[in-house]
Design a protein around this motif. Structure first.
Motif, PDB file in Angstrom:
ATOM      1  N   LYS A 140     -44.386 -24.562  24.929  1.00  0.00           N
ATOM      2  CA  LYS A 140     -43.283 -24.278  26.011  1.00  0.00           C
ATOM      3  C   LYS A 140     -43.672 -23.437  27.229  1.00  0.00           C
ATOM      4  CE  LYS A 140     -39.642 -22.604  22.987  1.00  0.00           C
ATOM      5  NZ  LYS A 140     -38.932 -22.071  21.597  1.00  0.00           N
ATOM      6  N   TYR A 141     -45.482 -22.656  26.592  1.00  0.00           N
ATOM      7  CA  TYR A 141     -45.992 -22.774  28.181  1.00  0.00           C
ATOM      8  C   TYR A 141     -47.069 -24.011  28.823  1.00  0.00           C
ATOM      9  CZ  TYR A 141     -45.410 -17.736  26.479  1.00  0.00           C
ATOM     10  OH  TYR A 141     -44.937 -16.195  26.559  1.00  0.00           O
ATOM     11  N   PHE A 144     -43.820 -25.250  31.010  1.00  0.00           N
ATOM     12  CA  PHE A 144     -43.529 -24.893  32.140  1.00  0.00           C
ATOM     13  C   PHE A 144     -44.633 -24.858  33.089  1.00  0.00           C
ATOM     14  CE2 PHE A 144     -40.914 -21.296  30.063  1.00  0.00           C
ATOM     15  CZ  PHE A 144     -39.474 -21.515  31.574  1.00  0.00           C
ATOM     16  N   ARG A 148     -44.030 -27.317  36.464  1.00  0.00           N
ATOM     17  CA  ARG A 148     -44.441 -27.114  37.645  1.00  0.00           C
ATOM     18  C   ARG A 148     -46.000 -26.963  38.677  1.00  0.00           C
ATOM     19  NH1 ARG A 148     -45.705 -19.881  37.051  1.00  0.00           N
ATOM     20  NH2 ARG A 148     -43.333 -19.200  36.256  1.00  0.00           N
ATOM     21  N   LEU A 220     -47.995 -17.654  32.338  1.00  0.00           N
ATOM     22  CA  LEU A 220     -47.628 -18.355  31.282  1.00  0.00           C
ATOM     23  C   LEU A 220     -49.334 -18.926  30.284  1.00  0.00           C
ATOM     24  CD1 LEU A 220     -46.803 -21.818  33.285  1.00  0.00           C
ATOM     25  CD2 LEU A 220     -45.711 -19.812  32.432  1.00  0.00           C
TER      26      LEU A 220
ATOM     27  N   PHE B  14     -33.041 -23.173  25.873  1.00  0.00           N
ATOM     28  CA  PHE B  14     -34.959 -22.711  24.857  1.00  0.00           C
ATOM     29  C   PHE B  14     -34.823 -20.957  24.827  1.00  0.00           C
ATOM     30  CE2 PHE B  14     -36.497 -23.658  28.574  1.00  0.00           C
ATOM     31  CZ  PHE B  14     -37.406 -22.882  28.458  1.00  0.00           C
ATOM     32  N   LEU B  16     -38.097 -18.162  24.926  1.00  0.00           N
ATOM     33  CA  LEU B  16     -39.420 -17.945  24.907  1.00  0.00           C
ATOM     34  C   LEU B  16     -39.994 -17.043  24.422  1.00  0.00           C
ATOM     35  CD1 LEU B  16     -41.591 -19.530  26.326  1.00  0.00           C
ATOM     36  CD2 LEU B  16     -41.162 -17.938  28.501  1.00  0.00           C
ATOM     37  N   HIS B  22     -49.705 -11.956  24.224  1.00  0.00           N
ATOM     38  CA  HIS B  22     -49.273 -12.051  26.135  1.00  0.00           C
ATOM     39  C   HIS B  22     -50.051 -11.664  26.511  1.00  0.00           C
ATOM     40  CE1 HIS B  22     -47.031 -13.293  29.065  1.00  0.00           C
ATOM     41  NE2 HIS B  22     -47.104 -14.324  29.023  1.00  0.00           N
ATOM     42  N   GLU B  38     -36.759 -21.661  34.540  1.00  0.00           N
ATOM     43  CA  GLU B  38     -37.315 -20.668  34.752  1.00  0.00           C
ATOM     44  C   GLU B  38     -36.353 -19.696  35.022  1.00  0.00           C
ATOM     45  OE1 GLU B  38     -41.000 -20.552  36.769  1.00  0.00           O
ATOM     46  OE2 GLU B  38     -41.553 -22.078  36.286  1.00  0.00           O
ATOM     47  N   ILE B 354     -39.196 -15.895  35.688  1.00  0.00           N
ATOM     48  CA  ILE B 354     -40.506 -15.159  34.264  1.00  0.00           C
ATOM     49  C   ILE B 354     -40.710 -14.665  35.463  1.00  0.00           C
ATOM     50  CG2 ILE B 354     -41.435 -17.429  34.755  1.00  0.00           C
ATOM     51  CD1 ILE B 354     -41.911 -17.231  31.406  1.00  0.00           C
TER      52      ILE B 354
END
Lengths: 326, 373
Positions: A140-141, A144, A148, A220, B14, B16, B22, B38, B354
Motif C-alpha cells: 500500500k505504501y 501511495f 503521488r 510512506l 482500505f 493502512l 514505521h 489519502e 495521511i
C-alpha cells in the motif's frame, strides 16, 4: 564529436557516444552519491563517510559492490515480471538524453532539431517506471508513492515546459546547441521568472526534498522504493541521479549560457569544464535545499503548481511572445 | 483488530497498517488507518507491544525498590518520574526532605525536561521531512546528558531520587557546567528560530492541522503542552505547586489556536522557561544535607491510599498507591500522560490527510514505553 564526422566512420562515433554516456551515468552516480553524503554530513555537523579511502572517497564503490551482491528478494504476492521490469524501465532511458546535450562546442553526439522535446519525452518514461514499480510491489505504501509520483510529475511537467518555451520563442529553435549559441547574454538575466519556475519544477520533477512526496520517508516509509533492495534499488537511485544531472544540464543550457565562461585553450573541447561546473553547482543547490527544508504536504504541492507556477509561466510566455513579436 | 475494519477492507475502503515498524511512530505503536485515497476515515491505535507489567511488579517488592521502574516508563522524563514517586512515598510516610535536595531535584528535573523537549523538537521535524535539525538538537541534548551523567551516573534511565532526598550531592563543577550550558542554549535559540520556526513550509504544514478544544481535552484527559495550546493555563507546577516551584518566577507558555503549530510553540517556549527556573534555582541553592536523616530502612507505609501528581514533559503524571500497612504496596497505579494523550487520536485524525496524521502524532510527543508500561 562532430569533427570525427568527416574522417571517422559512423560506427566509431556511435561507440564513442555510448561509452561516453555510460561513463557519465555511472561516474555521475558515484560523484553525486559521494557529494550528497558528504554534504549532508557537513550540513548536519557530521563528517560523512570517512573510512574507505581518503575521506571516504571509495565509499560509493564499496556500496555499489554491496548492492550488487545482495540477494534479490521479490515479495511473495508481487507481480513478478513487472516488479523486475520497473527498475530497468526507469534506468534504461536515462542514457538517451545525454546524447543530445551539448557539453561543449564539439562534444555532443547528435544535435537534434527537436532536442528539447526529445529530452522531455524520454524523461517522462520515468513516471511510467515509478507507477509500474508501485503497482507491482503489491504494497500500500508503494502504491501511495506511485500515485503521488504520477500526479506530481504530470502536473509539474506543464509549467516546466512553458517556462522553457519562453526561451524557445526567443531563439526560434528546439536545438540545444542553437539555444546555447543564441545566448549573448545569459537567459537567466532576460528570463528570471522562467528560471525560478524551472528551478522549482526541476526539484519536483526529480522527486527531491522538499518535494520528495513519492518516497516521503516519515509517511510512506520509502514510497515506491519500499519493496526494492539491492540492484533494483540502486538502478532507481542511479536513474534519479542521472535525471538530476539531466534537468540541471537543461537549466545550464537554457539559462546559464551552456559552455560560456572564461576562454580556455582548445575551448571547443574544454568548454565542458565550465558546463560541468555549472551543472554541479545546480546539483549542490538541490542537495542543499534537500537537507535544509521540511517536506511540503501533497495538496500544498499541487496548489503551488496549479495556482502559482502555471499562471505565472503562462503570463511569462505571453509577455515573451509579445516582446519577441515587437 | 476491529471486525468492522476488516469488513471495510472487503468493500471499497482500505486499511493502512501504520506501524509497529514505521519511521514516524517512534517505537512500536501501531495505528490502523481506514483510508479513502489519502484521507483517513478512521484511526485506531493498537497498543501492547512493549508492555512490561511495571504496575504489577510494584505489587511484589518493597515500595522503595520500585524507583528504578519509574525511570523505565518514560525514558525521556526519568528524573521527573523519580521525583514524583519519591514525593509520593515521602508524603505517605511523612518524611521531610532537606531544602537542598528539593532544589537539586528541581534543577535536574528541569534539565531532564529540556532534554526531552529537544529530542521531541528534532524528532518532530524529522517526521515533517526536515532531516537536519535533529542533529543540532542532539548536539545540545548531549551536553545535558553529560552533565546529568556526572551527577546521576547514567544517561537515560536515571535512578537519582531517594525517599528523603537524592542519592548524591552536586558539586561546583556541575553548577558551572550547567551555567555554561544555559548560555549556550540561549545562544542557539536565534538559529532555531531562523532556520526552523520561521520556515514557511513548516508553518503551512502545522497551522490549522489537528484542532484541539479545551472541551475535547477535558473529555479525553489530555494534559500538558497540548492542553496549554488551547488557552488553558493548566501546569501542575503552577496549579498545584509542589516541591520548591512556588519560589521561582516563571511563566506558563500559552497559545490559543489549539492546532499543531500552537502546540509546537508552547513546547518550544517551555524550554526557555525551564532555563529560567534552573538559573534561579542555581542562584538560590541552599547549603546543607541532601538526604533526610531519619528514613527507615524498611519503609512501612500507613494503611490508606495516597496520590501524587507532577508535571512531566508530556503532561500530568499521577501516582496512586494503596497500602495495606506492610512495606509492599497493595497496588500501584500510574497515570501517564501519553496514554491519555493518545486516546484523542481516533477523534483528532478523522478526515485528515495521511501527512497530517503524521504531523498530529508527532505533536503528541508520544513515548511508547510510557503508554505500554
Amino acid at each position: 564529436m562532430q569533427t570525427l564526422n568527416s574522417y571517422a566512420p559512423e560506427i566509431i562515433r556511435i561507440v564513442i557516444a555510448v561509452v561516453g554516456a555510460t561513463v557519465l551515468v555511472f561516474g555521475n552516480a558515484l560523484v553525486m552519491g559521494y557529494m550528497e553524503r558528504k554534504l549532508a554530513g557537513h550540513f548536519q555537523r557530521r563528517t560523512g563517510p570517512m573510512e574507505v579511502g581518503f575521506h571516504g572517497i571509495l565509499q560509493l564503490v564499496i556500496d555499489g559492490i554491496k548492492l550488487m551482491s545482495k540477494q534479490l528478494v521479490i515479495p511473495a504476492k508481487a507481480d513478478k515480471p513487472l516488479y523486475m521490469l520497473a527498475p530497468i524501465v526507469s534506468f534504461g532511458p536515462v542514457f538517451l538524453p545525454l546524447l543530445v546535450i551539448p557539453f561543449s562546442d564539439r562534444i555532443q553526439a547528435f544535435d537534434l532539431d527537436v532536442g528539447l522535446l526529445f529530452i522531455l519525452a524520454i524523461a517522462a518514461i520515468n513516471v511510467l517506471a515509478i507507477l509500474v514499480a508501485g503497482w507491482a510491489s503489491n504494497n500500500k505504501y508503494s502504491m501511495f508513492g506511485a500515485f503521488r509520483a504520477v500526479a506530481q510529475n504530470v502536473a509539474y511537467e506543464i509549467p516546466m515546459l512553458l517556462s522553457l518555451l519562453a526561451i524557445v520563442f526567443m531563439t526560434n529553435t528546439f536545438s540545444l546547441r542553437g539555444i546555447v549559441e543564441a545566448q549573448n547574454v545569459w537567459f537567466i538575466v532576460l528570463q528570471p521568472v522562467a528560471f525560478l519556475i524551472y528551478l522549482v519544477c526541476m526539484v519536483a520533477e526529480t522527486n527531491r526534498a522538499p518535494f520528495d512526496l513519492p518516497e516521503a520517508e516519515s509517511e510512506l516509509t520509502a514510497g515506491f522504493l519500499t519493496e526494492y533492495g539491492g540492484m533494483g534499488f540502486s538502478l532507481f537511485m542511479m536513474a534519479e541521479y542521472t535525471n538530476m544531472f539531466i534537468v540541471c544540464s537543461i537549466a545550464t543550457v537554457f539559462f546559464l549560457g551552456g559552455t560560456s565562461g572564461i576562454p580556455l585553450p582548445y575551448f571547443e573541447y574544454t568548454g565542458i569544464i565550465w558546463f560541468l561546473l555549472k551543472v554541479y553547482l545546480l546539483m549542490f543547490f538541490l542537495v542543499w535545499i534537500r537537507w535544509t527544508y521540511p517536506r511540503t504536504r501533497f495538496d500544498q504541492l499541487m496548489n503551488l503548481c496549479w495556482k502559482y507556477l502555471l499562471p505565472f509561466s503562462l503570463v511569462n510566455l505571453l509577455i515573451t511572445a509579445v516582446v519577441v513579436k515587437l | 483488530m476491529n471486525v468492522d475494519v476488516l469488513e471495510d477492507e472487503r468493500q471499497h475502503h482500505f486499511v493502512l497498517n501504520m506501524g509497529p515498524q514505521h519511521p514516524s511512530t517512534h517505537g512500536v505503536l501501531r495505528v490502523l488507518l481506514k483510508m479513502e485515497g489519502e484521507y483517513v476515515l478512521e484511526a485506531q491505535p493498537v497498543l501492547g507491544y512493549v508492555h512490561r507489567c511495571h504496575e504489577r511488579i510494584g505489587e511484589f517488592k518493597p515500595a522503595k525498590s520500585f524507583m528504578p521502574n519509574t525511570a523505565r516508563m518514560d525514558y525521556l522524563g526519568a528524573l521527573i518520574y523519580n521525583q514524583g514517586y519519591a514525593m509520593l512515598l515521602e508524603r505517605a510516610a511523612g518524611i521531610e526532605v532537606p531544602q537542598r535536595a528539593e532544589y537539586i531535584r528541581v534543577i535536574t528535573s528541569e534539565l531532564n525536561r529540556i532534554q526531552s523537549h529537544l529530542l521531541w523538537y528534532g524528532a518532530y521535524l524529522l517526521d515533517l521531512g526536515a532531516f537536519t535539525p535533529i542533529m543540532y538538537t542532539f548536539d545540545d541534548r548531549e551536553h545535558i546528558l553529560d552533565i546529568l551523567e556526572d551527577v546521576c551516573g547514567s544517561r537515560l534511565t536515571y535512578c537519582y531520587s531517594r525517599v528523603g532526598g537524592v542519592c548524591k550531592d552536586i558539586d561546583d563543577k556541575f553548577i558551572e557546567r550547567t551555567r555554561t550550558f544555559i548560555e549556550r542554549l540561549r545562544g542557539r535559540f536565534p538559529m532555531y528560530e531562523e532556520l526552523v520556526n520561521g520556515n514557511v513550509i513548516l508553518q503551512k504544514r502545522m497551522k490549522t492541522v489537528g484542532h484541539y478544544t479545551p472541551e475535547m481535552c477535558a473529555r479525553y484527559g489530555v494534559t500538558g503542552p497540548l492542553l496549554r495550546s488551547t488557552g488553558v493555563a493548566y501546569d501542575l507546577r503552577k496549579a498545584e505547586p509542589y516541591s520548591v516551584y512556588p519560589e521561582f518566577d516563571f511563566e506558563v507558555p500559552l497559545e490559543q489556536d489549539g492546532d499543531a503549530w500552537a502546540a509546537f510553540n508552547v513546547r518550544y517556549r517551555e524550554i526557555e522557561q525551564s532555563l529560567r527556573i534552573i538559573e534561579q534555582a542555581l542562584d538560590k541553592l541552599p547549603e546543607g544535607e541532601v538526604m533526610a536523616s531519619k528514613v527507615p530502612k524498611k519503609l512501612k507505609l500507613p494503611q490508606g491510599d495516597y496520590n501524587c501528581s507532577v508535571e512531566a514533559p508530556r503532561g500530568e503524571l499521577s501516582y496512586y498507591l494503596v497500602s495495606d500497612g506492610s512495606d509492599i504496596p497493595y497496588r500501584i497505579k500510574v497515570r501517564t500522560p501519553s496514554y491519555s494523550n493518545l486516546s484523542v487520536v481516533p477523534e483528532l485524525c478523522k478526515g485528515m490527510l495521511i501527512s497530517d496524521v503524521v504531523t498530529s502524532m508527532g505533536g503528541l510527543d508520544l513515548v511508547i514505553p510510557e503508554i505500554d508500561r
